[in-house]
Design a protein around this motif. Sequence first.
Motif, PDB file in Angstrom:
ATOM      1  N   LEU A   1       0.802  -1.228   0.000  1.00  0.00           N
ATOM      2  CA  LEU A   1       0.000   0.000   0.000  1.00  0.00           C
ATOM      3  C   LEU A   1       0.839   1.285   0.000  1.00  0.00           C
ATOM      4  O   LEU A   1       0.565   2.202  -0.785  1.00  0.00           O
ATOM      5  N   ILE A   2       1.818   1.393   0.880  1.00  0.00           N
ATOM      6  CA  ILE A   2       2.506   2.696   1.011  1.00  0.00           C
ATOM      7  C   ILE A   2       3.302   3.048  -0.256  1.00  0.00           C
ATOM      8  O   ILE A   2       3.118   4.151  -0.796  1.00  0.00           O
ATOM      9  N   PRO A   3       4.127   2.140  -0.790  1.00  0.00           N
ATOM     10  CA  PRO A   3       4.798   2.524  -2.049  1.00  0.00           C
ATOM     11  C   PRO A   3       3.826   2.777  -3.196  1.00  0.00           C
ATOM     12  O   PRO A   3       4.069   3.658  -4.026  1.00  0.00           O
ATOM     13  N   LEU A   4       2.695   2.043  -3.224  1.00  0.00           N
ATOM     14  CA  LEU A   4       1.716   2.298  -4.291  1.00  0.00           C
ATOM     15  C   LEU A   4       1.097   3.691  -4.136  1.00  0.00           C
ATOM     16  O   LEU A   4       0.877   4.400  -5.116  1.00  0.00           O
ATOM     17  N   THR A   5       0.843   4.087  -2.887  1.00  0.00           N
ATOM     18  CA  THR A   5       0.256   5.412  -2.649  1.00  0.00           C
ATOM     19  C   THR A   5       1.258   6.509  -3.027  1.00  0.00           C
ATOM     20  O   THR A   5       0.909   7.487  -3.709  1.00  0.00           O
ATOM     21  N   LEU A   6       2.505   6.330  -2.617  1.00  0.00           N
ATOM     22  CA  LEU A   6       3.513   7.369  -2.873  1.00  0.00           C
ATOM     23  C   LEU A   6       3.893   7.427  -4.355  1.00  0.00           C
ATOM     24  O   LEU A   6       4.420   8.441  -4.825  1.00  0.00           O
ATOM     25  N   ALA A   7       3.604   6.353  -5.089  1.00  0.00           N
ATOM     26  CA  ALA A   7       3.889   6.367  -6.537  1.00  0.00           C
ATOM     27  C   ALA A   7       3.027   7.408  -7.255  1.00  0.00           C
ATOM     28  O   ALA A   7       3.388   7.868  -8.342  1.00  0.00           O
ATOM     29  N   VAL A   8       1.896   7.813  -6.646  1.00  0.00           N
ATOM     30  CA  VAL A   8       1.024   8.800  -7.299  1.00  0.00           C
ATOM     31  C   VAL A   8       1.696  10.186  -7.283  1.00  0.00           C
ATOM     32  O   VAL A   8       1.932  10.771  -8.351  1.00  0.00           O
ATOM     33  N   PRO A   9       2.056  10.728  -6.102  1.00  0.00           N
ATOM     34  CA  PRO A   9       2.729  12.038  -6.135  1.00  0.00           C
ATOM     35  C   PRO A   9       4.093  12.001  -6.839  1.00  0.00           C
ATOM     36  O   PRO A   9       4.561  13.035  -7.326  1.00  0.00           O
ATOM     37  N   LEU A  10       4.706  10.815  -6.927  1.00  0.00           N
ATOM     38  CA  LEU A  10       5.981  10.733  -7.663  1.00  0.00           C
ATOM     39  C   LEU A  10       5.760  10.744  -9.177  1.00  0.00           C
ATOM     40  O   LEU A  10       6.716  10.805  -9.955  1.00  0.00           O
ATOM     41  N   GLY A  11       4.484  10.631  -9.583  1.00  0.00           N
ATOM     42  CA  GLY A  11       4.180  10.676 -11.016  1.00  0.00           C
ATOM     43  C   GLY A  11       4.257   9.319 -11.704  1.00  0.00           C
ATOM     44  O   GLY A  11       4.175   9.234 -12.935  1.00  0.00           O
TER      45      GLY A  11
ATOM     46  N   ALA B   1      -2.124   9.971   5.964  1.00  0.00           N
ATOM     47  CA  ALA B   1      -0.748  10.147   6.462  1.00  0.00           C
ATOM     48  C   ALA B   1       0.207  10.427   5.296  1.00  0.00           C
ATOM     49  O   ALA B   1       1.130  11.244   5.408  1.00  0.00           O
ATOM     50  N   CYS B   2      -0.034   9.769   4.161  1.00  0.00           N
ATOM     51  CA  CYS B   2       0.811  10.012   2.978  1.00  0.00           C
ATOM     52  C   CYS B   2       0.596  11.439   2.471  1.00  0.00           C
ATOM     53  O   CYS B   2       1.556  12.139   2.106  1.00  0.00           O
ATOM     54  N   GLU B   3      -0.656  11.881   2.461  1.00  0.00           N
ATOM     55  CA  GLU B   3      -0.935  13.249   2.003  1.00  0.00           C
ATOM     56  C   GLU B   3      -0.251  14.260   2.919  1.00  0.00           C
ATOM     57  O   GLU B   3       0.286  15.272   2.464  1.00  0.00           O
ATOM     58  N   GLN B   4      -0.257  13.963   4.214  1.00  0.00           N
ATOM     59  CA  GLN B   4       0.413  14.834   5.189  1.00  0.00           C
ATOM     60  C   GLN B   4       1.920  14.896   4.892  1.00  0.00           C
ATOM     61  O   GLN B   4       2.526  15.968   4.883  1.00  0.00           O
ATOM     62  N   ALA B   5       2.520  13.723   4.614  1.00  0.00           N
ATOM     63  CA  ALA B   5       3.962  13.680   4.336  1.00  0.00           C
ATOM     64  C   ALA B   5       4.290  14.444   3.058  1.00  0.00           C
ATOM     65  O   ALA B   5       5.283  15.173   2.980  1.00  0.00           O
ATOM     66  N   VAL B   6       3.440  14.274   2.051  1.00  0.00           N
ATOM     67  CA  VAL B   6       3.721  14.844   0.732  1.00  0.00           C
ATOM     68  C   VAL B   6       3.334  16.322   0.675  1.00  0.00           C
ATOM     69  O   VAL B   6       3.911  17.106  -0.073  1.00  0.00           O
ATOM     70  N   GLY B   7       2.313  16.691   1.469  1.00  0.00           N
ATOM     71  CA  GLY B   7       1.858  18.078   1.500  1.00  0.00           C
ATOM     72  C   GLY B   7       0.821  18.399   0.449  1.00  0.00           C
ATOM     73  O   GLY B   7       0.589  19.571   0.134  1.00  0.00           O
ATOM     74  N   LYS B   8       0.193  17.380  -0.141  1.00  0.00           N
ATOM     75  CA  LYS B   8      -0.902  17.649  -1.101  1.00  0.00           C
ATOM     76  C   LYS B   8      -1.808  16.420  -1.216  1.00  0.00           C
ATOM     77  O   LYS B   8      -1.392  15.305  -0.845  1.00  0.00           O
ATOM     78  N   PRO B   9      -3.022  16.588  -1.756  1.00  0.00           N
ATOM     79  CA  PRO B   9      -3.924  15.438  -1.904  1.00  0.00           C
ATOM     80  C   PRO B   9      -3.376  14.403  -2.885  1.00  0.00           C
ATOM     81  O   PRO B   9      -2.620  14.749  -3.802  1.00  0.00           O
ATOM     82  N   ILE B  10      -3.774  13.154  -2.670  1.00  0.00           N
ATOM     83  CA  ILE B  10      -3.329  12.054  -3.544  1.00  0.00           C
ATOM     84  C   ILE B  10      -4.581  11.434  -4.169  1.00  0.00           C
ATOM     85  O   ILE B  10      -5.497  11.011  -3.447  1.00  0.00           O
ATOM     86  N   ALA B  11      -4.627  11.386  -5.498  1.00  0.00           N
ATOM     87  CA  ALA B  11      -5.814  10.853  -6.192  1.00  0.00           C
ATOM     88  C   ALA B  11      -6.006   9.375  -5.850  1.00  0.00           C
ATOM     89  O   ALA B  11      -5.034   8.610  -5.802  1.00  0.00           O
ATOM     90  N   HIS B  12      -7.271   9.015  -5.608  1.00  0.00           N
ATOM     91  CA  HIS B  12      -7.551   7.602  -5.323  1.00  0.00           C
ATOM     92  C   HIS B  12      -8.964   7.259  -5.755  1.00  0.00           C
ATOM     93  O   HIS B  12      -9.785   8.155  -5.969  1.00  0.00           O
ATOM     94  N   GLU B  13      -9.210   5.938  -5.892  1.00  0.00           N
ATOM     95  CA  GLU B  13     -10.549   5.483  -6.265  1.00  0.00           C
ATOM     96  C   GLU B  13     -10.840   4.209  -5.499  1.00  0.00           C
ATOM     97  O   GLU B  13      -9.990   3.308  -5.445  1.00  0.00           O
ATOM     98  N   ILE B  14     -12.039   4.149  -4.921  1.00  0.00           N
ATOM     99  CA  ILE B  14     -12.415   2.934  -4.203  1.00  0.00           C
ATOM    100  C   ILE B  14     -13.010   1.947  -5.203  1.00  0.00           C
ATOM    101  O   ILE B  14     -13.878   2.306  -6.000  1.00  0.00           O
ATOM    102  N   THR B  15     -12.479   0.719  -5.182  1.00  0.00           N
ATOM    103  CA  THR B  15     -12.910  -0.272  -6.157  1.00  0.00           C
ATOM    104  C   THR B  15     -13.268  -1.577  -5.427  1.00  0.00           C
ATOM    105  O   THR B  15     -13.379  -1.581  -4.201  1.00  0.00           O
ATOM    106  N   ASP B  16     -13.499  -2.663  -6.191  1.00  0.00           N
ATOM    107  CA  ASP B  16     -13.943  -3.922  -5.557  1.00  0.00           C
ATOM    108  C   ASP B  16     -12.871  -4.479  -4.624  1.00  0.00           C
ATOM    109  O   ASP B  16     -11.678  -4.341  -4.895  1.00  0.00           O
ATOM    110  N   PRO B  17     -13.306  -5.192  -3.573  1.00  0.00           N
ATOM    111  CA  PRO B  17     -12.306  -5.862  -2.723  1.00  0.00           C
ATOM    112  C   PRO B  17     -11.621  -6.990  -3.492  1.00  0.00           C
ATOM    113  O   PRO B  17     -12.180  -7.509  -4.450  1.00  0.00           O
TER     114      PRO B  17
END
Length: 329
Positions: free
Chosen positions: A189-199, A263-279
Amino acid sequence: MKILCTGGAGYVGGACMRWLLRHGHDPIAFDNLSMGNRGSVPADRLVVGDIEDRDALSKALRDHGAEAVMHFAALASVPESIEDPEAYYRVNVVGTKNVLDAMLDNGVKLILFSSTAATFGFHAEMPLTEESPQSPETPYGTTKLAAEWLIKDYAKAYNLGYGLLRYFNAAGADPDGAHGESREKESHLIPLTLAVPLGHREKLLVYGGAFDTRDGTCIRDYIHTEDLAQAHQLTLEALKPGVGKAYNLGSGSGTSVLEVLRACEQAVGKPIAHEITDPRPGDPGVLVASSERIKRELGWNPQFSAIQQIVDTAWRWHVDHPNGYGGAQ
Ligand SMILES: NC(=O)c1ccc[n+]([C@@H]2O[C@H](COP(=O)([O-])OP(=O)(O)OC[C@H]3O[C@@H](n4cnc5c(N)ncnc54)[C@H](O)[C@@H]3O)[C@@H](O)[C@H]2O)c1
């Protein structure tokens, strides 16, 4: 001690290698670099080899004069294990048997094994203690539990000492910035989340928003790799032939996917795009550890596992290494 770390060029193995070096031990990595990174361990501490090759394992143990093994190498994706159980039994079970057989070849008596929360049943009462029922519900969990059984049976018959360390969600990066999480095929989860602000990704996919949890997303127990590394050192130093230990390793508190995202948004200082999908199949709603046993018995003292600290160290590492380690070569 002289220690052979299978999977030592991987994420948790690499963190433990560094910790062991800082604490006076002499580890080498034995890794096929399928998921690991050549750059994550010093060149003179890496043997490239496969745990499917018992002779190569045996030679590496002999050449290093190993007194103990830390067995990190494994395939470790729940969804992949459901699609391809053959590979999981081959690497996680037969591979573990090869590690044990190579230890017997060389008179090596001590083994620490990277086990997992996935060996427990999904519907057990939380937090999970070492007494909670182990009834895995995915091939990943089954193969890791089978490896635990192999180790216990070998230990009884051949007088080995063993530590079964059941990590919950390993996370974070070296506070000094030296080592972080970098895989070509990422599923955490964490590297996948941070991959968004990293582009590197457009958005984070959140698997499931209707679990029976405070915000509907999965709750997991995140534990910093530095704290895992301390647990390895303490357990190793408490082992001797004939002694067996099993410990659950988590922070004791659960964090939801959306809380990790915040917490990731707090670290990065901006919103991170996300979408809730099927489990995804094989994902329980809540997994939280009780780690009271290792605290009581060995004085384990996790220091780095507040979720913001975990995410801050991870973000710092990713900013300094925007392309990770850059792959196996
Ligand atoms: N990351 C977690 O949250 C977590 C949680 C619970 C348990 N674990 C367990 O901890 C261990 C390490 O996990 P990780 O996150 O560092 O994984 P990782 O994929 O980063 O590291 C595994 C390492 O093993 C190596 N490897 C894989 N197959 C091999 C083989 N056949 N021969 C030699 N080397 C091989 C890979 O190249 C890689 O370097 C695994 O056993 C995993 O099941 C991890």
